[in-house]
Design an enzyme around this catalytic site. Structure first.
Site, PDB file in Angstrom:
ATOM      1  CG  ASP A  45      -0.380  -0.084   2.515  1.00  0.00           C
ATOM      2  OD1 ASP A  45       0.853  -0.188   2.609  1.00  0.00           O
ATOM      3  OD2 ASP A  45      -1.138  -0.022   3.518  1.00  0.00           O
ATOM      4  CB  SER A  46       4.589   1.714  -0.061  1.00  0.00           C
ATOM      5  OG  SER A  46       4.825   0.634  -0.949  1.00  0.00           O
TER       6      SER A  46
ATOM      7  CG  ASP B  75       0.366  -4.042   2.184  1.00  0.00           C
ATOM      8  OD1 ASP B  75       0.187  -4.743   3.189  1.00  0.00           O
ATOM      9  OD2 ASP B  75       1.135  -3.055   2.161  1.00  0.00           O
TER      10      ASP B  75
ATOM     11  CE  LYS C 222       3.106  -6.002   3.661  1.00  0.00           C
ATOM     12  NZ  LYS C 222       2.685  -4.921   4.576  1.00  0.00           N
TER      13      LYS C 222
ATOM     14  CD  GLU D 177       0.818  -1.852   8.116  1.00  0.00           C
ATOM     15  OE1 GLU D 177       0.564  -1.112   9.078  1.00  0.00           O
ATOM     16  OE2 GLU D 177       1.224  -1.434   7.019  1.00  0.00           O
TER      17      GLU D 177
ATOM     18  CD  GLU E  32       8.030  -0.683   7.347  1.00  0.00           C
ATOM     19  OE1 GLU E  32       7.034  -1.356   7.026  1.00  0.00           O
ATOM     20  OE2 GLU E  32       8.267   0.451   6.882  1.00  0.00           O
TER      21      GLU E  32
HETATM   22  O1  KIV Z   1       3.531  -1.137   1.559  1.00  0.00           O
HETATM   23  C1  KIV Z   1       4.680  -1.591   1.480  1.00  0.00           C
HETATM   24  O2  KIV Z   1       5.409  -1.372   0.498  1.00  0.00           O
HETATM   25  C2  KIV Z   1       5.163  -2.394   2.594  1.00  0.00           C
HETATM   26  C3  KIV Z   1       6.636  -2.594   2.689  1.00  0.00           C
HETATM   27  C4  KIV Z   1       7.238  -1.379   3.281  1.00  0.00           C
HETATM   28  C5  KIV Z   1       6.979  -3.822   3.436  1.00  0.00           C
HETATM   29  O3  KIV Z   1       4.405  -2.802   3.410  1.00  0.00           O
END
Ligand code: KIV
Length: 263
Positions: free
Chosen positions: A44-45, A83, A112, A114, A181
């Site tokens: 989600d970056s 994510d 994924k 968190e 992280e």
């Molecule tokens: O969103 C993302 O790119 C991530 C990485 C920083 C692991 O979660």
């Protein structure tokens, strides 16, 4: 690495060889990363580097579905992680409903999530319903507003103990691997040794089971800021700007197009 890696071989890599994970948001880059990565993370970056927002929190499920599909189309032999964006896994029911959409509407291999102890029940519910989960502990970008910034973890004894509990809870819930992280290197190594599933680090030193970097950071394309843990393998922004300037100069001077570019 042309054949898609399986969850079982990802688990077996622990203690044998480091795993390579890189983010991608589109088919073009996914195709370029595929030959040299074990797993591609549609992080989600993308909300920051791709959509230009200040943090990841406004990324939506629709956005993640779109980008995950693009990555799956570009890298058909890659193990793709979607994510789950902020607000899509606040309860077991909500998480399952949204993760089912990811599995039905894309070819992602896993999601994924968190969180550690606090998300263990949700992870267990997903896993028991056929959704493969990669955990994410330590610095949690989706908590940036509630925590008042990006805070490196593992600096105190309390945080060290919490990180170990988080990793063990994520493993016990059935996740097959996890990202760690922004954690002090010695603590990340200890956490890695406390679980039997691979722990993939980002800003967590070298004593982990693999590394993940955001592709736009490691290719030097994202100029807004560079975290300490990022190594730039390319001066991407300078190269792109130079190429665009050359193109613009040649358009203005009428040097481009030439005979070979003309029908
Ligand atoms: O969103 C993302 O790119 C991530 C990485 C920083 C692991 O979660």
């Amino acid at each position: 690495m042309t054949k898609k890696i399986t969850i079982s071989s990802i688990k077996k890599a622990k203690g044998v060889r480091p795993l390579v994970m890189i983010t991608a948001y589109d088919a073009l880059f996914a195709r370029l990363l595929e030959p040299n990565s074990d797993m591609i993370l549609v992080g989600d970056s993308l909300n920051m580097s791709f959509a230009g927002k200040n943090d990841t929190l406004s990324a939506t499920l629709e956005q993640m579905l779109y980008h995950t599909n693009a990555v799956c189309n570009g890298a058909k032999n890659s193990f793709v992680i979607c994510d789950m964006p902020f607000g899509t896994y606040t309860s077991k029911e909500e998480a399952l409903k949204n993760c089912i959409r990811v599995f039905q509407e894309t070819s992602a291999d896993c999601v994924k999530i968190e969180g550690g102890v606090d998300k263990a029940e949700i992870i267990a519910h997903l896993v028991s319903n056929g959704i493969a989960v990669c955990g994410h502990i330590g610095l949690l970008p989706q908590s940036v507003r509630s925590e008042g910034g990006y805070k490196v973890k593992g600096k105190t004894e309390e945080e060290r103990i919490q990180l170990i509990k988080d990793a063990q809870a994520v493993e016990a819930a059935g996740a097959f691997c996890m990202v760690i992280e922004g954690v002090k290197a010695e603590v990340a190594s200890e956490v890695t040794a406390c679980v039997n599933i691979p722990v993939i680090g980002i800003g967590a030193g070298s004593g982990v089971d693999g590394q993940v970097l955001v592709f736009s950071d490691m290719l030097g394309l994202f100029e807004e800021f560079t975290p300490k843990f990022v190594k730039k393998y390319l001066d991407g922004s300078a190269l792109v700007k130079e190429a665009i300037k050359n193109y613009a100069d040649e358009v203005i001077s009428r040097e481009f197009p030439q005979e070979i570019h003309t029908y």
